[in-house]
Scaffold this active site. Structure first.
Site, PDB file in Angstrom:
ATOM      1  N   ASP A   5      -2.382   6.359   6.236  1.00 56.80           N
ATOM      2  CA  ASP A   5      -3.342   5.418   5.662  1.00 56.80           C
ATOM      3  C   ASP A   5      -3.752   4.457   6.782  1.00 56.80           C
ATOM      4  O   ASP A   5      -2.994   3.569   7.160  1.00 56.80           O
ATOM      5  CB  ASP A   5      -2.669   4.665   4.504  1.00 56.80           C
ATOM      6  N   LYS A  28     -12.849  -2.350   5.676  1.00 60.41           N
ATOM      7  CA  LYS A  28     -12.103  -3.270   6.524  1.00 60.41           C
ATOM      8  C   LYS A  28     -12.599  -3.225   7.967  1.00 60.41           C
ATOM      9  O   LYS A  28     -13.108  -4.198   8.462  1.00 60.41           O
ATOM     10  CB  LYS A  28     -10.613  -2.992   6.427  1.00 60.41           C
ATOM     11  N   TRP A  53       0.818  -1.221   0.000  1.00 61.92           N
ATOM     12  CA  TRP A  53       0.000   0.000   0.000  1.00 61.92           C
ATOM     13  C   TRP A  53       0.845   1.262   0.000  1.00 61.92           C
ATOM     14  O   TRP A  53       0.452   2.269  -0.596  1.00 61.92           O
ATOM     15  CB  TRP A  53      -1.006  -0.020   1.158  1.00 61.92           C
TER      16      TRP A  53
HETATM   17  C1  LIG Z   1      -7.298  -2.186   1.336  1.00 59.30           C
HETATM   18  C2  LIG Z   1      -6.303  -1.119   1.554  1.00 59.30           C
HETATM   19  C3  LIG Z   1      -6.161  -0.058   0.646  1.00 59.30           C
HETATM   20  C4  LIG Z   1      -6.951   0.031  -0.639  1.00 59.30           C
HETATM   21  O1  LIG Z   1      -8.275   0.242  -0.359  1.00 59.30           O
HETATM   22  P1  LIG Z   1      -9.377   0.450  -1.520  1.00 59.30           P
HETATM   23  O2  LIG Z   1     -10.518   1.005  -0.750  1.00 59.30           O
HETATM   24  O3  LIG Z   1      -9.638  -0.897  -2.104  1.00 59.30           O
HETATM   25  O4  LIG Z   1      -8.835   1.395  -2.519  1.00 59.30           O
HETATM   26  C5  LIG Z   1      -5.241   0.921   0.934  1.00 59.30           C
HETATM   27  N1  LIG Z   1      -4.493   0.873   2.053  1.00 59.30           N
HETATM   28  C6  LIG Z   1      -4.607  -0.133   2.944  1.00 59.30           C
HETATM   29  C7  LIG Z   1      -3.761  -0.126   4.183  1.00 59.30           C
HETATM   30  C8  LIG Z   1      -5.514  -1.151   2.725  1.00 59.30           C
HETATM   31  O5  LIG Z   1      -5.632  -2.157   3.605  1.00 59.30           O
END
Ligand SMILES: *Cc1c(COP(=O)(O)O)cnc(C)c1O
Length: 361
Positions: free
Chosen positions: A173, A197, A102
């Site tokens: 993030d 998530k 990521w």
């Molecule tokens: C899943 C994830 C993403 C991407 O998320 P999307 O909503 O599918 O774009 C980015 N960063 C982390 C840490 C993730 O777990």
């Protein structure tokens, strides 16, 4: 209908109480005679849902007054683009802590607008740890620092960030561990997370940003401009209404549980149970060696061979434990045990792990 025990990394398990509440309101929410999916996003009922979601999120995270909360679309991935687009205006340089897939994707987007300085990286060890770094490792002229608090794929988490001068802008993030524990929002310039998530369902991305970061770059396309989104209170166009509603139900549930300190204790207990079992086992091995770097959301582990890994995943599936296959970059198994996963279900996983070992005798 029997429900399985779902260890998916995302979209992922929701608290059962949240699903029941949504079910009970599916045909008519707040006495309106309509579902959330059918009503105007400018109706009083939906405006209340949106406002309450923001209020509850502010309470849960202790978001200071001088921060905006935006409910956007496009996933965390669109934020990889929007952040440099909205924040870079001078040296166009960004400092990165590189901890996996990521951060790699985010760096690729920054390169469209400026340059990347990798402050620390754990790539040499396949991202099985958090690289060490200190305040002096950051460049003087970077416009912000980007890090990932929980690495969903590799199962690591970054818990300690060195104290930095006040003018440094920290961007995080938090897609896979937001709302898993209390955090200090005021240390950050911007926090973002896809909802699917640990916060709700797909279609919603939450951005929390300090007001002084709005409007740094003029003439951006409106949908991609934080200032436009903030000036319109996330209602510049039709927002992801149902996803916002679901996140709101999750916030309400978290508050009813006693807030994020209570949830954190539960999450730590769940993860400890599983890691302790793996560490004591001569058969399984957690792929992240250092305890301090181990994610409490995504627990990655292997058995003695890839064939055995595949056999375990099949064995578990037959017992109703699903989505345990690890990410292709890591192999083995990954048990995602977000807020919605109960400790009883983690205990069941351990029982099934053990049964599988007994079978090999
Ligand atoms: C899943 C994830 C993403 C991407 O998320 P999307 O909503 O599918 O774009 C980015 N960063 C982390 C840490 C993730 O777990």
């Amino acid at each position: 209908m029997e429900r399985v025990i779902n260890f998916s990394a995302g979209p992922s398990v929701l608290p059962l109480a949240v699903l029941h509440k949504a079910q009970s309101e599916l045909l008519s929410v707040a006495g309106s005679g309509q579902s959330v999916m059918e009503m105007s996003h400018r109706s009083p009922v939906f405006e209340h849902i949106l406002a309450q979601a923001e209020t509850d999120l502010r309470t849960l995270l202790g978001i200071p007054e001088n921060y905006k909360v935006l409910f956007l679309q496009g996933g965390a991935s669109l934020q990889f683009t929007m952040i440099p687009m909205n924040l870079l205006k001078g040296t166009k340089k960004v400092d990165f802590i590189h901890t996996g897939e990521w951060s790699k994707k985010a760096m690729a987007e920054v390169k469209r607008f400026g340059s990347v300085n990798v402050v620390a990286s754990s790539e040499a060890t396949q991202f099985d740890r958090i690289p060490s770094f200190s305040a002096k490792d950051f460049s003087d002229d970077a416009e912000y620092i980007h890090y990932v608090s929980n690495n969903t794929i590799f199962g690591t988490r970054l818990t300690e960030f060195p104290k930095l001068p006040n003018d440094k802008i920290l961007v995080c993030d938090m897609s896979s561990d937001i709302l898993s524990k209390p955090i200090d929002v005021s240390r950050h310039g911007l926090i973002f997370a896809g909802a699917q998530k640990n916060m709700g369902i797909a279609g919603l991305t939450v951005v929390i940003l300090r007001e002084d970061l709005l409007g740094r770059v003029p003439n951006l396309p409106p949908m991609l401009d934080y200032k436009v989104q903030a000036d319109n209170a996330s209602l510049y166009n039709t927002p992801p209404c149902f996803s916002i509603y679901m996140a709101g139900l999750v916030f309400e549930w978290l508050l009813a549980q006693g807030g994020l300190s209570v949830i954190e204790a539960k999450n730590e207990a769940k993860a400890k149970l599983l890691y302790d079992y793996l560490d004591a086992s001569p058969f399984y091995r957690a792929t992240v060696p250092l305890t301090k770097d181990r994610s409490i959301m995504n627990v990655c582990f292997v058995s003695p061979s890839p064939e055995m890994d595949a056999a375990f995943v099949k064995f578990a599936e037959a017992k109703g434990l699903v989505n345990l296959k690890g990410h292709r970059l890591v192999g083995g198994m990954r048990a995602s045990i977000y807020n919605g996963m109960t400790i009883e279900n983690v205990q069941t996983l351990i029982r099934v792990l053990d049964e599988f070992v007994q079978r090999q005798r």
